[in-house]
Motif scaffolding. Structure first.
Motif, PDB file in Angstrom:
ATOM      1  N   LEU A 245       0.457  -0.654  -0.305  1.00 22.66           N
ATOM      2  CA  LEU A 245      -0.161  -0.290  -0.168  1.00 22.66           C
ATOM      3  C   LEU A 245       0.908   1.085  -0.040  1.00 22.66           C
ATOM      4  CD1 LEU A 245      -2.351   1.174   0.345  1.00 22.66           C
ATOM      5  CD2 LEU A 245      -2.778   1.507   2.808  1.00 22.66           C
ATOM      6  N   GLU A 246       1.052   2.118  -1.400  1.00 23.56           N
ATOM      7  CA  GLU A 246       1.354   3.393  -1.142  1.00 23.56           C
ATOM      8  C   GLU A 246       0.253   4.197  -0.779  1.00 23.56           C
ATOM      9  OE1 GLU A 246       3.680   6.696  -4.217  1.00 23.56           O
ATOM     10  OE2 GLU A 246       4.035   4.573  -4.484  1.00 23.56           O
ATOM     11  N   ILE A 247       0.467   5.274  -0.065  1.00 23.96           N
ATOM     12  CA  ILE A 247      -0.241   6.768   0.692  1.00 23.96           C
ATOM     13  C   ILE A 247       0.705   6.943  -0.032  1.00 23.96           C
ATOM     14  CG2 ILE A 247      -1.301   7.656   2.550  1.00 23.96           C
ATOM     15  CD1 ILE A 247      -0.715   4.647   4.362  1.00 23.96           C
ATOM     16  N   GLY A 248      -0.199   8.862  -0.913  1.00 28.01           N
ATOM     17  CA  GLY A 248      -0.173   9.433  -0.964  1.00 28.01           C
ATOM     18  C   GLY A 248       1.060   9.012  -2.296  1.00 28.01           C
ATOM     19  N   SER A 249       0.035   8.649  -3.622  1.00 24.81           N
ATOM     20  CA  SER A 249       0.907   7.882  -5.160  1.00 24.81           C
ATOM     21  C   SER A 249       0.917   9.545  -5.582  1.00 24.81           C
ATOM     22  CB  SER A 249       0.038   7.568  -6.097  1.00 24.81           C
ATOM     23  OG  SER A 249      -1.259   8.187  -5.746  1.00 24.81           O
TER      24      SER A 249
ATOM     25  N   GLU B 232       4.937   9.283 -10.363  1.00 26.98           N
ATOM     26  CA  GLU B 232       5.638   9.195 -11.242  1.00 26.98           C
ATOM     27  C   GLU B 232       6.191   7.868 -10.475  1.00 26.98           C
ATOM     28  OE1 GLU B 232       9.715  11.703 -11.787  1.00 26.98           O
ATOM     29  OE2 GLU B 232       8.213  12.542 -10.822  1.00 26.98           O
ATOM     30  N   THR B 233       6.848   8.095  -9.466  1.00 28.26           N
ATOM     31  CA  THR B 233       7.465   7.326  -8.981  1.00 28.26           C
ATOM     32  C   THR B 233       7.234   5.706  -9.140  1.00 28.26           C
ATOM     33  OG1 THR B 233       8.557   8.364  -7.032  1.00 28.26           O
ATOM     34  CG2 THR B 233       8.386   6.118  -6.520  1.00 28.26           C
ATOM     35  N   THR B 234       5.328   6.022  -8.671  1.00 19.80           N
ATOM     36  CA  THR B 234       4.319   4.745  -8.078  1.00 19.80           C
ATOM     37  C   THR B 234       4.603   3.999  -9.715  1.00 19.80           C
ATOM     38  OG1 THR B 234       3.131   6.003  -6.770  1.00 19.80           O
ATOM     39  CG2 THR B 234       2.342   4.043  -7.450  1.00 19.80           C
ATOM     40  N   ALA B 235       4.386   4.730 -10.294  1.00 18.19           N
ATOM     41  CA  ALA B 235       4.842   4.011 -11.746  1.00 18.19           C
ATOM     42  C   ALA B 235       5.554   3.075 -12.132  1.00 18.19           C
ATOM     43  CB  ALA B 235       3.971   4.470 -13.353  1.00 18.19           C
ATOM     44  N   GLN B 236       6.913   2.901 -11.718  1.00 19.06           N
ATOM     45  CA  GLN B 236       8.251   2.690 -12.089  1.00 19.06           C
ATOM     46  C   GLN B 236       8.263   1.909 -11.261  1.00 19.06           C
ATOM     47  OE1 GLN B 236      11.318   5.006 -12.463  1.00 19.06           O
ATOM     48  NE2 GLN B 236       9.683   7.164 -12.408  1.00 19.06           N
ATOM     49  N   LEU B 237       7.894   2.036  -9.318  1.00 17.77           N
ATOM     50  CA  LEU B 237       7.530   0.731  -8.508  1.00 17.77           C
ATOM     51  C   LEU B 237       6.794  -0.754  -8.823  1.00 17.77           C
ATOM     52  CD1 LEU B 237       7.879   2.884  -6.061  1.00 17.77           C
ATOM     53  CD2 LEU B 237       9.253   1.101  -6.256  1.00 17.77           C
TER      54      LEU B 237
ATOM     55  N   PRO C 118       6.485  -7.250 -10.016  1.00 16.49           N
ATOM     56  CA  PRO C 118       5.063  -7.391 -10.895  1.00 16.49           C
ATOM     57  C   PRO C 118       4.447  -8.477 -10.287  1.00 16.49           C
ATOM     58  CG  PRO C 118       7.149  -8.371 -11.878  1.00 16.49           C
ATOM     59  CD  PRO C 118       7.440  -7.307 -11.575  1.00 16.49           C
ATOM     60  N   ASP C 119       5.359  -8.756  -8.889  1.00 19.34           N
ATOM     61  CA  ASP C 119       4.926 -10.192  -8.083  1.00 19.34           C
ATOM     62  C   ASP C 119       3.832  -9.917  -6.926  1.00 19.34           C
ATOM     63  OD1 ASP C 119       5.955 -12.214 -10.065  1.00 19.34           O
ATOM     64  OD2 ASP C 119       7.761 -11.924  -8.742  1.00 19.34           O
ATOM     65  N   VAL C 120       3.981  -8.184  -6.344  1.00 21.17           N
ATOM     66  CA  VAL C 120       2.964  -7.901  -5.693  1.00 21.17           C
ATOM     67  C   VAL C 120       2.034  -7.420  -6.369  1.00 21.17           C
ATOM     68  CG1 VAL C 120       5.078  -7.573  -4.046  1.00 21.17           C
ATOM     69  CG2 VAL C 120       3.910  -5.733  -5.284  1.00 21.17           C
ATOM     70  N   ASN C 121       0.800  -7.223  -5.758  1.00 24.62           N
ATOM     71  CA  ASN C 121      -0.466  -6.712  -6.031  1.00 24.62           C
ATOM     72  C   ASN C 121      -0.162  -4.881  -5.192  1.00 24.62           C
ATOM     73  OD1 ASN C 121      -1.778  -8.668  -6.914  1.00 24.62           O
ATOM     74  ND2 ASN C 121      -3.058  -9.025  -5.105  1.00 24.62           N
ATOM     75  N   TYR C 122      -0.258  -4.414  -6.013  1.00 25.07           N
ATOM     76  CA  TYR C 122       0.160  -2.825  -5.299  1.00 25.07           C
ATOM     77  C   TYR C 122      -1.048  -1.950  -5.222  1.00 25.07           C
ATOM     78  CZ  TYR C 122       3.373   1.185  -5.213  1.00 25.07           C
ATOM     79  OH  TYR C 122       4.484   1.701  -4.348  1.00 25.07           O
ATOM     80  N   LEU C 123      -1.470  -1.138  -4.677  1.00 22.18           N
ATOM     81  CA  LEU C 123      -2.966  -0.796  -3.706  1.00 22.18           C
ATOM     82  C   LEU C 123      -2.095   0.628  -4.309  1.00 22.18           C
ATOM     83  CD1 LEU C 123      -4.683  -2.117  -0.907  1.00 22.18           C
ATOM     84  CD2 LEU C 123      -5.365  -1.666  -3.344  1.00 22.18           C
ATOM     85  N   ALA C 124      -2.711   2.213  -4.051  1.00 25.90           N
ATOM     86  CA  ALA C 124      -1.898   3.496  -4.029  1.00 25.90           C
ATOM     87  C   ALA C 124      -3.418   4.052  -3.982  1.00 25.90           C
ATOM     88  CB  ALA C 124      -1.946   3.695  -5.073  1.00 25.90           C
ATOM     89  N   VAL C 125      -3.108   4.729  -2.805  1.00 26.94           N
ATOM     90  CA  VAL C 125      -4.171   5.773  -2.042  1.00 26.94           C
ATOM     91  C   VAL C 125      -4.156   6.917  -2.383  1.00 26.94           C
ATOM     92  CG1 VAL C 125      -3.986   5.886  -0.075  1.00 26.94           C
ATOM     93  CG2 VAL C 125      -6.063   6.352  -0.072  1.00 26.94           C
ATOM     94  N   GLU C 126      -4.960   7.813  -2.979  1.00 27.22           N
ATOM     95  CA  GLU C 126      -5.057   9.114  -3.386  1.00 27.22           C
ATOM     96  C   GLU C 126      -6.286   9.869  -2.857  1.00 27.22           C
ATOM     97  OE1 GLU C 126      -2.903  12.879  -3.928  1.00 27.22           O
ATOM     98  OE2 GLU C 126      -1.403  11.007  -4.035  1.00 27.22           O
ATOM     99  N   VAL C 127      -6.242  11.567  -2.417  1.00 25.72           N
ATOM    100  CA  VAL C 127      -6.933  12.119  -2.900  1.00 25.72           C
ATOM    101  C   VAL C 127      -7.421  13.007  -4.221  1.00 25.72           C
ATOM    102  CG1 VAL C 127      -7.251  12.556   0.003  1.00 25.72           C
ATOM    103  CG2 VAL C 127      -6.008  13.777  -1.651  1.00 25.72           C
ATOM    104  N   TYR C 128      -5.949  12.875  -4.745  1.00 23.73           N
ATOM    105  CA  TYR C 128      -6.140  14.773  -5.956  1.00 23.73           C
ATOM    106  C   TYR C 128      -6.836  13.435  -7.332  1.00 23.73           C
ATOM    107  CZ  TYR C 128      -3.764  17.936  -9.274  1.00 23.73           C
ATOM    108  OH  TYR C 128      -3.743  18.837  -9.944  1.00 23.73           O
ATOM    109  N   LYS C 129      -7.547  13.380  -7.760  1.00 27.78           N
ATOM    110  CA  LYS C 129      -8.920  12.884  -8.871  1.00 27.78           C
ATOM    111  C   LYS C 129      -7.327  12.539 -10.233  1.00 27.78           C
ATOM    112  CE  LYS C 129     -12.541  12.745 -11.554  1.00 27.78           C
ATOM    113  NZ  LYS C 129     -13.886  12.815 -12.038  1.00 27.78           N
ATOM    114  N   PRO C 130      -6.513  13.674 -10.480  1.00 30.83           N
ATOM    115  CA  PRO C 130      -5.977  14.119 -12.031  1.00 30.83           C
ATOM    116  C   PRO C 130      -4.670  13.139 -11.174  1.00 30.83           C
ATOM    117  CG  PRO C 130      -6.876  15.749 -11.558  1.00 30.83           C
ATOM    118  CD  PRO C 130      -7.218  15.867 -10.504  1.00 30.83           C
ATOM    119  N   GLY C 131      -4.209  13.327 -10.171  1.00 28.14           N
ATOM    120  CA  GLY C 131      -3.450  12.607  -9.978  1.00 28.14           C
ATOM    121  C   GLY C 131      -2.978  10.969 -10.262  1.00 28.14           C
TER     122      GLY C 131
END
Length: 237
Positions: A65-69, A73-78, A83-96
């Motif tokens: 879980l990444e809080i504040g993606s 920029e970083t999240t997509a590369q990570l 590929p072997d993890v389930n990646y959750l990103a939580v963010e409040v900013y819709k354009p982000g």
């Protein structure tokens, strides 16, 4: 259930984010229209109870879980590098979030899911104790003015909540370029009995900067402005 799992619910009176404009570029809007229904969900619209992550991802895998993606920029590369993890990103900013979906589309990743809303609500109401293998908080809003420090995400109550959602041996990784916030992060995490500093023997308890964490334009600017980047890595005991 042990005593640490009973530390929640934690309910804040002050949130750590501000609502920003939601105007999107044409490309971001197209990415949103193409992918949001499949990859995303509003935290406030989630069904009561814990998320069925295995069903949502279509597989069982370690959950990060990444809080504040941010703008992703970083999240997509990570995500592309893991590929072997389930990646959750939580963010409040819709354009982000839309930009992150655009980046993920170009990288052809399929193991990313997005949540829009308050991470504390997500953790408290929709993630079970021990559900997460890692939580990442990279460069959260520092709220630099002293009167605003109460708005910082990393507080004793939120870290206790995060720790309770990590499995034993799970990792909490934080990074910031604000010295005062770095010290607060360290102080809060050191006081949390559910966590152990993996680099307690290093000077100051700071973790070496992981080579796998991408260097962003934001981080480069911090270096140019003379702000040192601090990483902290803790393990759930």
């Amino acid at each position: 259930m042990n005593s640490s799992d009973q530390q929640v619910p934690f309910r804040r009176t002050v949130v750590s984010y501000v609502q920003r404009g939601e105007r999107m570029t044409v490309g971001q809007q197209r990415a949103w229209d193409r992918h949001w229904d499949e990859l995303g969900a509003e935290v406030t619209a989630l069904p009561e109870g814990p998320l069925d992550l295995e069903s949502w991802f279509g597989r069982r895998a370690p959950v990060v879980l990444e809080i504040g993606s941010g703008m992703g920029e970083t999240t997509a590369q990570l995500v592309a590098a893991e590929p072997d993890v389930n990646y959750l990103a939580v963010e409040v900013y819709k354009p982000g979030l839309a930009q992150l979906m655009l980046r993920a589309e170009k990288l052809e990743v399929s193991h990313l899911r997005l949540l829009r809303g308050d991470a504390v609500v997500l953790l408290r109401e929709h993630l079970e104790p021990g559900a997460l293998d890692e939580v990442r908080i990279y460069f959260p809003d520092p709220w630099p003015k002293k009167r605003h420090h109460k708005r910082r995400l990393v507080q004793a109550e939120s870290i206790a909540l995060i720790a309770s959602r990590l499995r034993p041996g799970g990792v909490l990784h934080l990074a910031t370029d604000w010295e005062n916030y770095a010290e607060q992060m360290r102080e809060v995490c050191e006081a949390e009995p559910q966590l152990r500093n993996r680099f307690a023997d290093e000077e100051g308890g700071w973790a070496p900067r992981p080579e796998w964490r991408p260097v962003t334009k934001f981080e480069n600017r911090a270096h140019e402005e003379g702000r040192e980047i601090r990483d902290l890595i803790y393990e759930r005991v």
